[in-house]
Design a protein around this motif. Sequence first.
Motif, PDB file in Angstrom:
ATOM      1  N   GLY A 180       0.425  -0.201   3.213  1.00  0.00           N
ATOM      2  CA  GLY A 180      -0.251   0.996   2.770  1.00  0.00           C
ATOM      3  C   GLY A 180      -1.500   0.654   1.970  1.00  0.00           C
ATOM      4  N   VAL A 181      -2.499   1.516   2.024  1.00  0.00           N
ATOM      5  CA  VAL A 181      -3.715   1.301   1.238  1.00  0.00           C
ATOM      6  C   VAL A 181      -3.363   1.199  -0.244  1.00  0.00           C
ATOM      7  CG1 VAL A 181      -5.904   2.332   0.530  1.00  0.00           C
ATOM      8  CG2 VAL A 181      -5.211   2.405   2.939  1.00  0.00           C
ATOM      9  N   ASP A 182      -2.409   2.024  -0.701  1.00  0.00           N
ATOM     10  CA  ASP A 182      -2.010   1.960  -2.102  1.00  0.00           C
ATOM     11  C   ASP A 182      -1.399   0.607  -2.450  1.00  0.00           C
ATOM     12  OD1 ASP A 182       0.196   2.447  -0.530  1.00  0.00           O
ATOM     13  OD2 ASP A 182       0.731   4.338  -1.494  1.00  0.00           O
ATOM     14  N   SER A 183      -0.619   0.022  -1.541  1.00  0.00           N
ATOM     15  CA  SER A 183      -0.051  -1.307  -1.779  1.00  0.00           C
ATOM     16  C   SER A 183      -1.153  -2.356  -1.893  1.00  0.00           C
ATOM     17  CB  SER A 183       0.911  -1.686  -0.655  1.00  0.00           C
ATOM     18  OG  SER A 183       2.062  -0.869  -0.660  1.00  0.00           O
ATOM     19  N   ALA A 190       4.765  -3.804  -3.415  1.00  0.00           N
ATOM     20  CA  ALA A 190       3.571  -3.799  -2.560  1.00  0.00           C
ATOM     21  C   ALA A 190       3.617  -4.941  -1.553  1.00  0.00           C
ATOM     22  CB  ALA A 190       2.314  -3.904  -3.423  1.00  0.00           C
ATOM     23  N   VAL A 191       4.043  -6.122  -2.009  1.00  0.00           N
ATOM     24  CA  VAL A 191       4.138  -7.276  -1.109  1.00  0.00           C
ATOM     25  C   VAL A 191       5.172  -7.022  -0.015  1.00  0.00           C
ATOM     26  CG1 VAL A 191       4.796  -9.707  -0.967  1.00  0.00           C
ATOM     27  CG2 VAL A 191       3.339  -8.912  -2.843  1.00  0.00           C
ATOM     28  N   ALA A 192       6.312  -6.439  -0.403  1.00  0.00           N
ATOM     29  CA  ALA A 192       7.347  -6.131   0.585  1.00  0.00           C
ATOM     30  C   ALA A 192       6.851  -5.132   1.613  1.00  0.00           C
ATOM     31  CB  ALA A 192       8.596  -5.592  -0.114  1.00  0.00           C
ATOM     32  N   ASP A 193       6.008  -4.204   1.192  1.00  0.00           N
ATOM     33  CA  ASP A 193       5.431  -3.220   2.112  1.00  0.00           C
ATOM     34  C   ASP A 193       4.644  -3.899   3.220  1.00  0.00           C
ATOM     35  OD1 ASP A 193       4.605  -0.822   3.220  1.00  0.00           O
ATOM     36  OD2 ASP A 193       2.993  -0.508   1.774  1.00  0.00           O
ATOM     37  N   ALA A 194       4.019  -5.035   2.885  1.00  0.00           N
ATOM     38  CA  ALA A 194       3.210  -5.751   3.868  1.00  0.00           C
ATOM     39  C   ALA A 194       4.059  -6.487   4.899  1.00  0.00           C
ATOM     40  CB  ALA A 194       2.289  -6.744   3.155  1.00  0.00           C
ATOM     41  N   PHE A 195       5.301  -6.820   4.546  1.00  0.00           N
ATOM     42  CA  PHE A 195       6.125  -7.646   5.428  1.00  0.00           C
ATOM     43  C   PHE A 195       7.248  -6.885   6.122  1.00  0.00           C
ATOM     44  CE2 PHE A 195       4.165 -10.778   2.653  1.00  0.00           C
ATOM     45  CZ  PHE A 195       3.800 -11.758   3.556  1.00  0.00           C
ATOM     46  N   VAL A 196       7.510  -5.668   5.691  1.00  0.00           N
ATOM     47  CA  VAL A 196       8.619  -4.892   6.258  1.00  0.00           C
ATOM     48  C   VAL A 196       8.066  -3.581   6.814  1.00  0.00           C
ATOM     49  CG1 VAL A 196      10.854  -3.818   5.844  1.00  0.00           C
ATOM     50  CG2 VAL A 196      10.212  -5.888   4.586  1.00  0.00           C
ATOM     51  N   GLY A 197       8.126  -3.418   8.136  1.00  0.00           N
ATOM     52  CA  GLY A 197       7.685  -2.169   8.755  1.00  0.00           C
ATOM     53  C   GLY A 197       6.187  -2.096   8.918  1.00  0.00           C
ATOM     54  N   ARG A 198       5.753  -1.037   9.599  1.00  0.00           N
ATOM     55  CA  ARG A 198       4.328  -0.849   9.863  1.00  0.00           C
ATOM     56  C   ARG A 198       3.769   0.416   9.210  1.00  0.00           C
ATOM     57  NH1 ARG A 198       2.130  -3.992  13.804  1.00  0.00           N
ATOM     58  NH2 ARG A 198       3.557  -5.344  14.952  1.00  0.00           N
ATOM     59  N   LEU A 228      -1.350  -2.701 -17.728  1.00  0.00           N
ATOM     60  CA  LEU A 228      -1.438  -3.132 -16.332  1.00  0.00           C
ATOM     61  C   LEU A 228      -0.252  -2.583 -15.531  1.00  0.00           C
ATOM     62  CD1 LEU A 228      -2.591  -4.813 -14.001  1.00  0.00           C
ATOM     63  CD2 LEU A 228      -1.349  -6.796 -14.916  1.00  0.00           C
ATOM     64  N   GLY A 229       0.945  -2.679 -16.083  1.00  0.00           N
ATOM     65  CA  GLY A 229       2.105  -2.118 -15.406  1.00  0.00           C
ATOM     66  C   GLY A 229       1.970  -0.631 -15.163  1.00  0.00           C
ATOM     67  N   ALA A 230       1.437   0.101 -16.170  1.00  0.00           N
ATOM     68  CA  ALA A 230       1.248   1.546 -16.024  1.00  0.00           C
ATOM     69  C   ALA A 230       0.233   1.858 -14.924  1.00  0.00           C
ATOM     70  CB  ALA A 230       0.797   2.149 -17.354  1.00  0.00           C
ATOM     71  N   VAL A 231      -0.841   1.079 -14.846  1.00  0.00           N
ATOM     72  CA  VAL A 231      -1.872   1.299 -13.820  1.00  0.00           C
ATOM     73  C   VAL A 231      -1.286   1.076 -12.419  1.00  0.00           C
ATOM     74  CG1 VAL A 231      -4.002   0.359 -12.836  1.00  0.00           C
ATOM     75  CG2 VAL A 231      -3.845   0.804 -15.287  1.00  0.00           C
ATOM     76  N   LEU A 232      -0.506   0.017 -12.250  1.00  0.00           N
ATOM     77  CA  LEU A 232       0.074  -0.276 -10.937  1.00  0.00           C
ATOM     78  C   LEU A 232       1.010   0.843 -10.490  1.00  0.00           C
ATOM     79  CD1 LEU A 232       0.895  -4.097 -11.281  1.00  0.00           C
ATOM     80  CD2 LEU A 232      -1.190  -3.008 -10.435  1.00  0.00           C
ATOM     81  N   ILE A 233       1.824   1.347 -11.420  1.00  0.00           N
ATOM     82  CA  ILE A 233       2.706   2.473 -11.082  1.00  0.00           C
ATOM     83  C   ILE A 233       1.880   3.700 -10.743  1.00  0.00           C
ATOM     84  CG2 ILE A 233       4.493   4.026 -11.946  1.00  0.00           C
ATOM     85  CD1 ILE A 233       5.488   1.710 -13.688  1.00  0.00           C
ATOM     86  N   GLY A 234       0.776   3.903 -11.493  1.00  0.00           N
ATOM     87  CA  GLY A 234      -0.095   5.049 -11.233  1.00  0.00           C
ATOM     88  C   GLY A 234      -0.687   5.030  -9.835  1.00  0.00           C
ATOM     89  N   VAL A 235      -1.034   3.845  -9.352  1.00  0.00           N
ATOM     90  CA  VAL A 235      -1.569   3.736  -7.989  1.00  0.00           C
ATOM     91  C   VAL A 235      -0.524   4.198  -6.971  1.00  0.00           C
ATOM     92  CG1 VAL A 235      -2.394   2.141  -6.216  1.00  0.00           C
ATOM     93  CG2 VAL A 235      -3.172   1.885  -8.583  1.00  0.00           C
ATOM     94  N   PHE A 236       0.707   3.732  -7.132  1.00  0.00           N
ATOM     95  CA  PHE A 236       1.776   4.172  -6.228  1.00  0.00           C
ATOM     96  C   PHE A 236       2.081   5.654  -6.397  1.00  0.00           C
ATOM     97  CE2 PHE A 236       3.635  -0.215  -5.284  1.00  0.00           C
ATOM     98  CZ  PHE A 236       3.323  -0.128  -3.935  1.00  0.00           C
ATOM     99  N   MET A 237       1.905   6.164  -7.608  1.00  0.00           N
ATOM    100  CA  MET A 237       2.118   7.595  -7.842  1.00  0.00           C
ATOM    101  C   MET A 237       1.150   8.415  -7.003  1.00  0.00           C
ATOM    102  SD  MET A 237       3.946   9.651  -9.810  1.00  0.00           S
ATOM    103  CE  MET A 237       3.911  11.339 -10.431  1.00  0.00           C
TER     104      MET A 237
END
Length: 349
Positions: free
Chosen positions: A325-328, A95-103, A301-310
């Motif tokens: 992304g909003v999901d990130s 998610a952090v990388a999504d904020a710094f790489v690309g638009r 917590l790990g499962a929830v974070l993956i679920g958001v990206f899912m």
Amino acid sequence: MPLANAASYPLWVNLLIFVVAAAVIWRAGGRLTRALDAIATRTRLEHVFVGMLLLGGITSLPELANVVTASALDHPRLAINNLLGSAAINILLLAVADAFVGRKAVTSIVAQPSTMMMAALCMIILMMIAALVVLGDISIGPLGLGSLFIGACCLGFFWLAASHDRRSRWKVEDEEPRRGEPDDGGISQAPLAALWTRVTLYGACLFAAGYSLSQTGSAIAEQTGMTSAIVGFALIGTATSLPELVTVVTALKLRRPEMAFGQVLGTNFVNLSLLPVGDLIYQGEPVVRTLGAFETVSALLGAVLIGVFMVGLLEHRNRTILKMGVDSAVVIVAFALGAALLAGLPARE
């Protein structure tokens, strides 16, 4: 000087080793990703497969080193919290990388169905671990039956996800053509044998630096008075996830989003399959019996974070906020809330 005795060094020495090891990981991780990207292109391997199997396996070496050493030193909770912390932190790093790489939202440019299969199966593994901590494990010699079953499921799910694209009936019809190839510094022109040599060298650097991070991180935690649960989840989990951060950033810069997702989720599969390794080395009851509410919450917590990206992968829309992304953004907020909840849980030593 042997890092097994890192706690006997002054705090500033451990901090210096920690920073140097992190710098080595940053340098080697980026070059490793570029070498594997060139290998995937030359051999026509799927980038998601390369991300899962090769990047995921190699970047799991620091976690393997920490599980072995922590279990041998009778700190099984430290070892397992490192694995669970890395599982959640790896998703946060994406998610952090999504904020710094690309638009564009990273989930809007992932096209292969195997990525969603990986996400779903990784969620199942984490929920199984949470259930096992609550229910307890059964001893079979030096192993726990539950941890052995989870280790086998990780390997089976890994194969199921890696081969999913060949079986899937899903077809991508609106994928945008790739506009040119990013500059790789000429690495793609190197002979294939030289590329594999580089992968081996960079992997060895990651292992050595990751081992140094785990040992000095544990020593720093001991010297500053933190509990083993927080140490394993936050400090060592973050330290051993540095290879994932640099490889994810590099993969996204190379416009290989499937490789980035494959690397993160593949690493989680490999890491969580190390539960039986802790049982084999730890001279005591099955390691799952040493766990409690902290580990249950961290797995969920790990499962929830993956679920958001899912959800983001299924929506496949370019909805952004603050260049991510909003999901990130939701993943970052959810991780912060989860970390606050974990910090408030009573320690079990």
